[in-house]
Design an enzyme around this catalytic site. Structure first.
Site, PDB file in Angstrom:
ATOM      1  N   PHE A   1       0.849  -1.189   0.000  1.00 39.79           N
ATOM      2  CA  PHE A   1       0.000   0.000   0.000  1.00 39.79           C
ATOM      3  C   PHE A   1       0.883   1.238   0.000  1.00 39.79           C
ATOM      4  O   PHE A   1       1.775   1.360   0.840  1.00 39.79           O
ATOM      5  CB  PHE A   1      -0.925   0.021   1.222  1.00 39.79           C
ATOM      6  CG  PHE A   1      -1.864   1.196   1.216  1.00 39.79           C
ATOM      7  CD1 PHE A   1      -3.006   1.183   0.431  1.00 39.79           C
ATOM      8  CD2 PHE A   1      -1.586   2.333   1.968  1.00 39.79           C
ATOM      9  CE1 PHE A   1      -3.860   2.283   0.396  1.00 39.79           C
ATOM     10  CE2 PHE A   1      -2.436   3.432   1.942  1.00 39.79           C
ATOM     11  CZ  PHE A   1      -3.579   3.404   1.159  1.00 39.79           C
TER      12      PHE A   1
ATOM     13  N   LYS B   1       2.565   9.994   8.400  1.00 42.56           N
ATOM     14  CA  LYS B   1       1.931   9.467   9.611  1.00 42.56           C
ATOM     15  C   LYS B   1       2.582   9.962  10.910  1.00 42.56           C
ATOM     16  O   LYS B   1       2.357  11.096  11.297  1.00 42.56           O
ATOM     17  CB  LYS B   1       1.852   7.938   9.530  1.00 42.56           C
ATOM     18  CG  LYS B   1       0.859   7.480   8.455  1.00 42.56           C
ATOM     19  CD  LYS B   1       0.352   6.072   8.609  1.00 42.56           C
ATOM     20  CE  LYS B   1      -0.823   5.817   7.687  1.00 42.56           C
ATOM     21  NZ  LYS B   1      -0.552   4.947   6.574  1.00 42.56           N
TER      22      LYS B   1
ATOM     23  N   ASP C   1       9.181   2.834   1.390  1.00 38.52           N
ATOM     24  CA  ASP C   1       7.995   3.534   1.876  1.00 38.52           C
ATOM     25  C   ASP C   1       7.919   3.285   3.382  1.00 38.52           C
ATOM     26  O   ASP C   1       7.518   2.219   3.830  1.00 38.52           O
ATOM     27  CB  ASP C   1       6.750   3.007   1.160  1.00 38.52           C
ATOM     28  CG  ASP C   1       5.472   3.670   1.673  1.00 38.52           C
ATOM     29  OD1 ASP C   1       5.518   4.341   2.722  1.00 38.52           O
ATOM     30  OD2 ASP C   1       4.429   3.494   1.022  1.00 38.52           O
TER      31      ASP C   1
END
Ligand code: PLP
Length: 404
Positions: free
Chosen positions: A138, A252, A223
């Site tokens: 993702f 995040k 990532d």
């Protein structure tokens, strides 16, 4: 009379792309939250790995309030002190020499992919455009990042996907080797798949992918949007593995709840992002940068990082105890404060059924796909809250078992 929103207002006014739980939290402090009725919850969800220091941590509140009185935003026609301080700090504490700031993980990945494509185009020519990523990965919800992500359901139905993207099985080095060639521009990988089910990469896999990238003059992109900023027990998970990427993306936990993202790279690669090639109105926003700087400086200390590892051990021990009693999990895995418990075959696909039961018991948790209960609590969650949260989780799981 003032208006108090209800859950049914969500269905009335909001685009229907989410299906939130029924309760509406209105206040948070540390790892506890309170809803409109004053009911208290322990937070193992952490805003999906965002609230790295829990809710309203004084260090972040002070940084935000202090900057709020000085300067909020200038746009990139000018620069500002908090953005420069944040970029300097990130380069001093990582492999990177250069930073691009933005507002989310998807944007950081979009920048990483565009940088890789442009670097390959400049250095090697138009043919070198293949991007390799992994099934179940993702990388965000922009159209480039959903296309690179390994879950076709997120890109289907939106028209033609961008070309030059190949998917391999995660943790399968041979599969990468087969796809890799001189036309490979970059490999994008999460050191631990988050949304894909909390699946850590193996050491050999990341080392092997690094070697393949070197062999084919391709860029390695990590990532670390979910694994970054202390969550793994190191500032970034690449440090746990000792495998260094060419480009790293962060978001995040980076803002601890304030929207911010960053793409980190080296002096050798960064020039491909020349003047005018890319941009973001909010990138380097002074409020976001001030909060992110405070978060990184607070988290990147031995006390906090060692604390993450200690808490991980306690989480594992208590999850194993629950499993010993109820036998609902096949495996408990993860790193630091990002953990997953995979459901056993008898509870196949039922991870999401735990969430409303946990809410009834006063606990917020997450899932990662239909089969994995996910926890991404504050990096500094008190031991007492871990134990009380686990007691609540056990009661929720006992209810799940009773339903079966
Ligand atoms: C959450 C996430 C993203 C997307 O971040 P947004 O801030 O939602 O755009 C990208 N990559 C990974 C690994 C993530 O966990």
């Amino acid at each position: 009379m003032s208006y108090t929103p209800t859950r049914s207002d969500f269905d009335r006014y909001m685009a229907p792309n989410y299906a939130p739980q029924q309760v509406i939290p209105v206040r948070g402090e540390g790892s506890r939250l309170w809803d409109q009725e004053g009911r208290e919850y322990i937070d193992f969800a952490g805003g999906i790995a965002v609230n790295a220091l829990g809710h309203c941590h004084p260090v972040l509140v002070d940084a935000l309030k202090d900057q709020a009185d000085k300067l909020w935003h200038l746009a990139n026609v000018y620069t500002n002190e908090p953005a420069l301080k944040l970029a300097k700090t990130l380069t001093e504490r990582t492999f990177a020499d250069k930073v691009f700031l933005c507002s989310s993980g998807g944007e950081a990945n979009e920048a990483a992919l565009k940088l890789a494509r442009r670097w390959a185009y400049n250095e090697h020519g138009e043919h070198k455009d293949k991007i390799i990523s992994f099934r179940q990965s993702f990388h965000g919800r922009t159209f480039f990042t959903v296309s690179v992500g390994g879950q076709p359901k997120y890109s289907q139905g939106f028209g033609p996907v961008p070309g030059g993207i190949l998917h391999a099985e995660f943790n399968d080095l041979e599969a990468v080797r087969e796809l890799m060639g001189d036309d490979t521009c970059a490999v994008m990988v999460e050191p631990m798949q988050g949304e894909g089910g909390i699946v850590p990469a193996t050491q050999e896999f990341l080392e092997g992918v690094r070697a393949l990238c070197d062999e084919h003059q391709a860029l390695l992109i990590f990532d670390e949007v979910q694994t970054g900023v202390g969550r793994s027990g190191s500032l970034y998970a690449y440090m746990e593995y000792g495998v260094t990427p060419d480009i790293l993306t962060s978001a995040k936990s980076l803002g601890g709840g304030f929207p911010v993202g960053a793409m980190l790279t080296t002096d050798a690669i960064a020039p491909a992002l020349g003047i005018g090639t890319h941009g973001s109105t909010y990138g380097g926003n002074a409020l976001a940068s001030a909060v992110a700087l405070a978060a990184v400086e607070f988290i990147d200390t031995p006390e906090v990082l060692e604390g993450v590892k200690r808490r991980h051990a306690l989480f594992r021990e208590l999850l194993e105890e629950i499993n010993h009693k109820h036998g609902v999990f096949k495996e408990v895995r993860g790193m630091g404060m990002l953990m997953g418990a995979q459901m056993s075959p008898a509870f196949e696909g039922r991870a999401k059924d735990i969430l409303p039961l946990a809410i009834e018991e006063g606990l917020m948790a997450l899932i990662a796909g239909p089969n994995v209960l996910r926890m991404a609590p504050s990096l500094v969650i008190p031991e007492e809250d871990i134990r009380e949260g686990m007691a609540r989780l056990e009661r929720a799981i006992a209810k799940l078992v009773a339903q079966a």
